[in-house]
Design a protein around this motif. Structure first.
Motif, PDB file in Angstrom:
ATOM      1  N   ARG A   3      -5.387   3.331   9.357  1.00 45.42           N
ATOM      2  CA  ARG A   3      -6.401   2.785   8.534  1.00 45.42           C
ATOM      3  C   ARG A   3      -7.454   2.059   9.543  1.00 45.42           C
ATOM      4  O   ARG A   3      -7.066   1.558  10.404  1.00 45.42           O
ATOM      5  CB  ARG A   3      -5.992   2.094   7.371  1.00 45.42           C
ATOM      6  N   SER A   6      -3.904   5.533  -2.985  1.00 45.84           N
ATOM      7  CA  SER A   6      -3.572   6.686  -2.454  1.00 45.84           C
ATOM      8  C   SER A   6      -4.496   7.668  -2.832  1.00 45.84           C
ATOM      9  O   SER A   6      -4.474   8.085  -4.242  1.00 45.84           O
ATOM     10  CB  SER A   6      -2.012   6.955  -2.054  1.00 45.84           C
ATOM     11  N   SER A  21      -7.873   0.525   0.664  1.00 48.29           N
ATOM     12  CA  SER A  21      -7.748  -0.634  -0.285  1.00 48.29           C
ATOM     13  C   SER A  21      -9.219  -0.951  -0.893  1.00 48.29           C
ATOM     14  O   SER A  21     -10.297  -0.722  -0.203  1.00 48.29           O
ATOM     15  CB  SER A  21      -7.330  -1.821   0.626  1.00 48.29           C
ATOM     16  N   ARG A  36       2.772   3.754   5.351  1.00 47.26           N
ATOM     17  CA  ARG A  36       1.469   4.439   5.448  1.00 47.26           C
ATOM     18  C   ARG A  36       1.755   5.606   6.388  1.00 47.26           C
ATOM     19  O   ARG A  36       2.308   5.579   7.454  1.00 47.26           O
ATOM     20  CB  ARG A  36       0.432   3.616   6.007  1.00 47.26           C
ATOM     21  N   SER A  45      -0.388  -0.443  -5.026  1.00 47.75           N
ATOM     22  CA  SER A  45      -0.130  -1.830  -4.927  1.00 47.75           C
ATOM     23  C   SER A  45      -1.097  -2.548  -5.432  1.00 47.75           C
ATOM     24  O   SER A  45      -2.460  -2.179  -5.396  1.00 47.75           O
ATOM     25  CB  SER A  45       0.302  -2.304  -3.338  1.00 47.75           C
ATOM     26  N   THR A  75      -6.399  -7.255  -4.530  1.00 50.82           N
ATOM     27  CA  THR A  75      -6.627  -6.189  -3.560  1.00 50.82           C
ATOM     28  C   THR A  75      -5.714  -5.358  -4.087  1.00 50.82           C
ATOM     29  O   THR A  75      -4.645  -5.496  -4.200  1.00 50.82           O
ATOM     30  CB  THR A  75      -6.231  -6.764  -1.915  1.00 50.82           C
ATOM     31  N   HIS A  76      -6.204  -3.991  -3.942  1.00 50.54           N
ATOM     32  CA  HIS A  76      -5.410  -2.838  -4.444  1.00 50.54           C
ATOM     33  C   HIS A  76      -5.256  -1.654  -3.438  1.00 50.54           C
ATOM     34  O   HIS A  76      -6.340  -1.543  -2.929  1.00 50.54           O
ATOM     35  CB  HIS A  76      -6.099  -1.988  -5.731  1.00 50.54           C
ATOM     36  N   GLY A  77      -4.118  -1.265  -3.217  1.00 47.68           N
ATOM     37  CA  GLY A  77      -3.919  -0.240  -2.392  1.00 47.68           C
ATOM     38  C   GLY A  77      -3.962   1.252  -3.187  1.00 47.68           C
ATOM     39  O   GLY A  77      -3.095   1.165  -4.047  1.00 47.68           O
TER      40      GLY A  77
END
Length: 124
Positions: free
Chosen positions: A17, A94, A46, A13, A79, A90-92
């Motif tokens: 956050r 950008s 996220s 990162r 991710s 859970t999704h990351g």
């Protein structure tokens, strides 16, 4: 080479956050759904979803920046993490090409003091 340890060091990162629990609208491949957010920073966020999204997929997220504007941002799924026994994923994400004014609103939220009770306002 030993594959028992997966180094995801390529994905570091760039921005701090902060936890943000809000409803998020997601448009992906012509389908729209609403999910919860987890964290947010200037570079991404996220989301916690019932659906599995493919890493590398582009999408559009819509949400209210706390104490800021309602925004629509293009993002890429970086991710995907699903814990065993949990139906949520859970999704990351950008962000792509985020406007400076929106970036500033997110930065302000992330760096704001949080040493007062939730649901109250600061006296600063």
């Amino acid at each position: 080479m030993d594959k028992s340890f997966e180094d995801k060091g390529y994905f570091r990162r760039q921005y701090p956050r902060r936890a943000m629990k809000r409803k998020i609208g997601v448009l992906c491949d012509g389908s729209y759904f609403v999910c919860e957010s987890g964290e947010i920073g200037e570079g991404g966020m996220s989301i916690i979803s019932d659906y599995v999204l493919t890493e590398g997929h582009s999408l559009v997220v819509s949400f209210q920046v706390p104490a800021g504007n309602f925004v629509f941002l293009r993002a890429v799924v970086r991710s995907t993490q699903k814990k065993q026994g949990d139906e949520k994923v859970t999704h990351g994400l950008s962000f792509n090409e985020i406007e400076f004014s929106i970036k500033r609103q997110i930065r302000s939220f992330v760096s704001a003091r949080t040493d007062f009770a939730p649901g109250t306002t600061s006296t600063f």
